[in-house]
Motif scaffolding. Structure first.
Motif, PDB file in Angstrom:
ATOM      1  N   LYS A  85       0.819  -1.217   0.000  1.00 15.93           N
ATOM      2  CA  LYS A  85       0.000   0.000   0.000  1.00 15.93           C
ATOM      3  C   LYS A  85       0.852   1.266   0.000  1.00 15.93           C
ATOM      4  N   GLU A  86       2.165   1.123   0.200  1.00 16.99           N
ATOM      5  CA  GLU A  86       3.065   2.277   0.263  1.00 16.99           C
ATOM      6  C   GLU A  86       3.483   2.804  -1.111  1.00 16.99           C
ATOM      7  N   VAL A  87       3.055   2.170  -2.175  1.00 16.56           N
ATOM      8  CA  VAL A  87       3.510   2.577  -3.510  1.00 16.56           C
ATOM      9  C   VAL A  87       3.267   4.069  -3.735  1.00 16.56           C
ATOM     10  N   THR A  88       2.074   4.561  -3.436  1.00 16.69           N
ATOM     11  CA  THR A  88       1.776   5.981  -3.675  1.00 16.69           C
ATOM     12  C   THR A  88       2.654   6.891  -2.817  1.00 16.69           C
ATOM     13  N   ARG A  89       2.993   6.444  -1.610  1.00 17.19           N
ATOM     14  CA  ARG A  89       3.881   7.219  -0.744  1.00 17.19           C
ATOM     15  C   ARG A  89       5.240   7.405  -1.413  1.00 17.19           C
ATOM     16  N   LEU A 103       5.925   7.155  -4.625  1.00 11.36           N
ATOM     17  CA  LEU A 103       5.794   7.993  -5.822  1.00 11.36           C
ATOM     18  C   LEU A 103       5.793   9.470  -5.424  1.00 11.36           C
ATOM     19  N   ALA A 104       5.135   9.792  -4.318  1.00 14.21           N
ATOM     20  CA  ALA A 104       5.146  11.174  -3.825  1.00 14.21           C
ATOM     21  C   ALA A 104       6.550  11.570  -3.370  1.00 14.21           C
ATOM     22  N   GLY A 144       1.013  10.586 -10.556  1.00 13.79           N
ATOM     23  CA  GLY A 144       0.399  10.608 -11.880  1.00 13.79           C
ATOM     24  C   GLY A 144       1.173   9.806 -12.918  1.00 13.79           C
ATOM     25  N   GLU A 145       2.332   9.263 -12.559  1.00 15.73           N
ATOM     26  CA  GLU A 145       3.144   8.491 -13.504  1.00 15.73           C
ATOM     27  C   GLU A 145       3.100   6.992 -13.220  1.00 15.73           C
ATOM     28  N   GLY A 146       2.256   6.567 -12.309  1.00 13.47           N
ATOM     29  CA  GLY A 146       2.235   5.168 -11.876  1.00 13.47           C
ATOM     30  C   GLY A 146       2.067   4.153 -12.984  1.00 13.47           C
ATOM     31  N   ASP A 147       1.288   4.489 -14.017  1.00 15.60           N
ATOM     32  CA  ASP A 147       1.050   3.539 -15.115  1.00 15.60           C
ATOM     33  C   ASP A 147       2.018   3.719 -16.278  1.00 15.60           C
ATOM     34  N   LEU A 188      15.738   6.061  -7.434  1.00 15.00           N
ATOM     35  CA  LEU A 188      16.012   6.482  -6.065  1.00 15.00           C
ATOM     36  C   LEU A 188      14.861   6.088  -5.133  1.00 15.00           C
ATOM     37  N   ALA A 189      13.626   6.293  -5.570  1.00 16.24           N
ATOM     38  CA  ALA A 189      12.475   5.913  -4.746  1.00 16.24           C
ATOM     39  C   ALA A 189      12.456   4.418  -4.494  1.00 16.24           C
ATOM     40  N   ARG A 190      12.765   3.642  -5.513  1.00 16.35           N
ATOM     41  CA  ARG A 190      12.811   2.177  -5.358  1.00 16.35           C
ATOM     42  C   ARG A 190      13.861   1.791  -4.319  1.00 16.35           C
TER      43      ARG A 190
END
Length: 193
Positions: free
Chosen positions: A95-99, A101-102, A108-111, A127-129
């Motif tokens: 569930k942290e994926v959106t966190r 990405l922010a 807005g680039e998730g897909d 870097l986020a990964r």
């Protein structure tokens, strides 16, 4: 404290580390500054356990608990931005994926797929990964390549807020001023100035 003592490492006949010793802080953000090819990346690889030195010791680092950002983004072209983050998260943290990405300012680039991202966006995704792994030590090789300075400063602040020690390489003087410690290096073989 990360204690590096008498490390020696060679690539073929080229000596990159020769009895290299240094003490690095185990908190905050520490930058390694030096010319390209001086041995900064090799040092990070040794700290991460990805390269084995011929001799010497490292104390204060558990390679199994580090998170590494390589100079190359290493993004899979068939995986979306969301999938790149989800792939490194355990099931209970998906569930942290959106966190994350922010964190990287990629809302807005998730897909989107890597081919549709700019170089700076791809770097922020990588870097986020890496940050999402929540390593006890973050080893970041040129983490802000292609990222504008204002955004890189915000990312640096977010990394600091995570609380884990960060060791990064950079040539960007504006960012180096914002690090807690800077180690100036030269080489090869790598040496502290």
């Amino acid at each position: 404290m990360i204690r590096i003592r008498d490390l020696t490492f060679r690539y073929g006949g080229k000596t990159v580390l020769e009895r290299f010793s240094a003490d690095l802080p185990d908190r905050g953000i520490t930058a390694l500054r030096g010319p390209s090819g001086c041995g900064k990346t090799t040092l990070l690889r040794v700290l991460a356990g990805l390269a084995r030195p011929e001799s010497g010791t490292v104390a204060g680092v558990d390679p199994g608990k580090t998170a590494v950002l390589f100079q190359e983004d290493r993004l899979l072209p068939w995986r979306t931005v969301n999938q790149h983050i989800a792939d490194v998260l355990p099931k209970e943290r998906r569930k942290e994926v959106t966190r994350w990405l922010a964190f990287a300012e990629l809302e807005g680039e998730g897909d989107s797929y890597p081919a549709s991202l700019s170089g700076g966006m791809a770097r922020r995704l990588a870097l986020a990964r890496c940050a999402a792994l929540r390593g006890e030590l973050l080893l970041l090789d040129e983490p802000f390549t292609g990222v504008d300075e204002a955004r890189a400063v915000r990312l640096l602040d977010r990394l600091r807020e995570m609380g884990a020690p960060v060791l990064l390489t950079s040539h960007q003087s504006g960012l180096l001023d914002r690090c807690d410690a800077v180690l100036s290096l030269d080489g090869p073989p790598l040496r502290v100035l």
